[in-house]
Write a protein that holds these residues in place. Sequence first.
Motif, PDB file in Angstrom:
ATOM      1  N   TYR B  37      85.610  -2.266 119.188  1.00  0.00           N
ATOM      2  CA  TYR B  37      85.246  -3.156 117.990  1.00  0.00           C
ATOM      3  C   TYR B  37      86.777  -3.981 117.453  1.00  0.00           C
ATOM      4  N   SER B  41      87.927  -7.483 117.380  1.00  0.00           N
ATOM      5  CA  SER B  41      88.510  -8.085 116.293  1.00  0.00           C
ATOM      6  C   SER B  41      89.708  -8.590 116.199  1.00  0.00           C
ATOM      7  N   PRO B  90      83.554  -7.333 112.195  1.00  0.00           N
ATOM      8  CA  PRO B  90      83.587  -6.306 113.415  1.00  0.00           C
ATOM      9  C   PRO B  90      84.831  -5.195 113.071  1.00  0.00           C
ATOM     10  N   GLY B  94      84.433  -1.400 113.038  1.00  0.00           N
ATOM     11  CA  GLY B  94      85.391  -0.471 113.960  1.00  0.00           C
ATOM     12  C   GLY B  94      85.928   0.513 113.031  1.00  0.00           C
ATOM     13  N   ASN B  97      83.271   3.086 112.238  1.00  0.00           N
ATOM     14  CA  ASN B  97      83.068   3.714 113.536  1.00  0.00           C
ATOM     15  C   ASN B  97      84.132   4.750 113.905  1.00  0.00           C
ATOM     16  N   PHE B 119      77.900  -3.230 119.442  1.00  0.00           N
ATOM     17  CA  PHE B 119      79.342  -3.611 120.090  1.00  0.00           C
ATOM     18  C   PHE B 119      79.049  -4.604 121.007  1.00  0.00           C
ATOM     19  N   SER B 170      73.370  -7.313 115.847  1.00  0.00           N
ATOM     20  CA  SER B 170      74.429  -6.697 115.994  1.00  0.00           C
ATOM     21  C   SER B 170      74.623  -6.076 114.628  1.00  0.00           C
ATOM     22  N   GLY B 174      74.059  -1.934 113.673  1.00  0.00           N
ATOM     23  CA  GLY B 174      75.588  -1.181 113.125  1.00  0.00           C
ATOM     24  C   GLY B 174      75.102  -0.519 111.707  1.00  0.00           C
TER      25      GLY B 174
END
Lengths: 295, 538
Positions: B37, B41, B90, B94, B97, B119, B170, B174
Amino acid sequence: MGQQHDIYYVPSKSQWPIVAAVVMFLTVFGAAHWLDAEPGESGFGKTLLLVGFVGILGMFFGWFRSVIRESMRGYYNSQVDRSFRMGMMWFIFSEVMFFGAFFGALFYVRMFSVPWLGGEGHGVLTHQYLWSEYAASWGAGGGNGPAHVGGAFQTVAPWGLPLLNTLILLSSSVTVTIAHHALQAGHRGKVLAFLGFTVLLGAGFLFCQAHEYAEAYKELNLTLGSGVYGCTFFMLTGFHGMHVTLGTIMLAIIWLRVLAGHFSKEHHFGFEAVAWYWHFVDVVWLGLFMFVYIL
Amino acid sequence: MAHAATHDEHHDEHHEHLNFFQRWVMSTNHKDIGTLYLVFSLLMFFIGGSFAMVIRAELFKPGLQLVQPYFFNEMTTMHALVMIFGAVMPAFVGLGNWMIPLMVGAPDMALPRMNNLSFWILPFAFALLLSTLFLPGGGPAGGWTMYPPLSLQSASTAYVVFAVHLMGISSIMGAINIIATILNMRAPGMDLLKMPVFVWSWLITAFLLIAVMPVLAGAVTMLLTDKYFNTHFFDAAGGGDPVLFQHVFWFFGHPEVYIMILPAFGIISEIIPTFARKPIFGYKAMVFAIASIAFLSFIVWAHHMFAVGLPLGAEIFFMYATMLIAVPTGVKVFNWVATMWGGSMTFETPMLFAVAFVILFTIGGFSGLMLALVPADFQYHDTYFVVAHFHYVLVTGAIFAIIAATYYWIPKWTGHMYSEFWGKMHFWNSVVWVNVLFFPQHFLGLAGMPRRIPDYNVAFANFNMISSIGGFLFGASQLIFVGVLIHCVWFSKKKATDRVWEGAKGLEWTVPSPAPHHTFSIAPVVHDEELAHGHVED
């Protein structure tokens, strides 16, 4: 059920996500290419759309097969089960918001844009200079706007097929609940009977809906192009119909899984998830019946 | 509750032998997916940034210099879409995550396979979106808000709509994953009100995402059917209304604005206590402020539409509701300052960016208050004042927070320290040039220069030239960032300690640096005094 592990199962790798991303891309790329093609131009869009769609079906089959296998081997403890439950709940919430956008559009055009075009509120001058002939109303008289796009049309009478469909969906919610209780009590035959009955009711609903659409197009001249009445009617009932279709397919798959003995009294999240989804389409229908058909 | 994790039926010995494709493309690991991610990005940040360079180059002087007006409009549209959906969102996912499982003591994200799908949809979605620039009819040029009927006139509507659908899918997946991770995967003892503020901010952001991304999907679906399937949602002749689109769009769009800033609030609330060596001031107030901002975001959407001809009652309601947001936001700014007050502060690069965030984001907040006033907004609407406002909150707000977070956590990710000298070079260049870039745009807007126009009155020439120079140098400054990252990942010799920063608290600093591929397979024992905000008074 296999042996229980009290550990949070994390697969080490999986091919399904990337397969899913690729087939989703093919589907929408094909669809976009098809829609943007010049009239008469033969593009690859349709083919790609078809390939992508079949790919999506294959991906779902493969992905769910591996999840079902892991479940049957007992890899999923109660914590994994909770993650799945939360996932399904929030997915249904997102679906509610998706329908919310279209219900919002319906309320807006009925409460604001159509009356304004008829001269109410701050639409006075628009009405006077652009559409002075237009007597705003909803339904057959003025629901297709001041230009009467799509020509005169009739609305679908709520107390015929739509009422029947309401009764069908409400009873299907009852039958799926009976099936759930039977599953918890371990009566497999009863589960199969009532779940099968639910599938048939779902199919019956779709049959009636298709019949209603055909009648609307052929006899009532009510089409997707019938102004804002036509598009709110068909987009709302159409998206709902797609969800019923998906729900019926999922119920049928669950029926096969009951037949295959995948579920126990305690562990049957797949069944419950589909039942929740079914109740959700049921509730959306009640909203539709009220605001699209009756009022 | 289960306290341990496994990763495959064959167990961990085979596990680290994944080849490159298996590790990165078939991944189920929150750290690897977080890295994907973040790299994606960064790539999008430079693609979107290159579009901005085209815009600033064209606006360097009055008159048409470099590009055709249609291409200019494509650039403004694509710059926004790429930066919002490709760079900022993103990047936050990220960071979430990578850090949420580490911060709550979870072995991984709750739904690891779906995490990877979230992703991998994105590169395809952006390939679809960016491909429109090369289509015969050109890309979208009606602005990122896609207002009909203008947006329906470009040839690429279907591509853009489907790309937005993919991005929405997405984001929703997420967000579901993040909620399930936070609510279901916390280590025992990690109570909700002991979670780091960053985790709280993501929990609330994820709720916003699930609530509004489907609404955007509905709005663009109506665009699609209006263009290709003969519906009349946005056509007055058929009883519809173009303004309907704006309502539906901004019902999504305003919460979206907070989706791009709430995780930034969380990041800043982690960094300032670390470098002030004090627990955050008013932890609970911070959490409730985020929740209040999220709630208010649902009832202020029409302040984007004051000039469209709303009924008076609506304008008054949305004006007051919008001004209410200043209250919880003021609480946050106050608490950040109060956290620094009396702290023994040091100014490493993450802290520099965090302090700059507090000051510059607040400037963006004040110009937002000015825009919230209906009578004033009639003057400011669609001018460069609006552009200056939202770049202060998004660049010196969201982007600065993302950069701060990267400097703050990259030693944990890579096991190496970045170069403090070049980090500071990056900071001072960014903070100077970003103000040269955007501050004059306030003046341009107040003087009446409209947005999204490739040419302008010569009266605006000087400030535009200054703004463009700032833009080029701010863009160039970000190359320093890339240099620092490359150096840190591959060449830095300076090992990071586990705790990295002297004042850092929280579970993520208890694992080794770099963080092993799998952490907290066995849930950690949570000691309140080890948590950044562990002792919360009732």
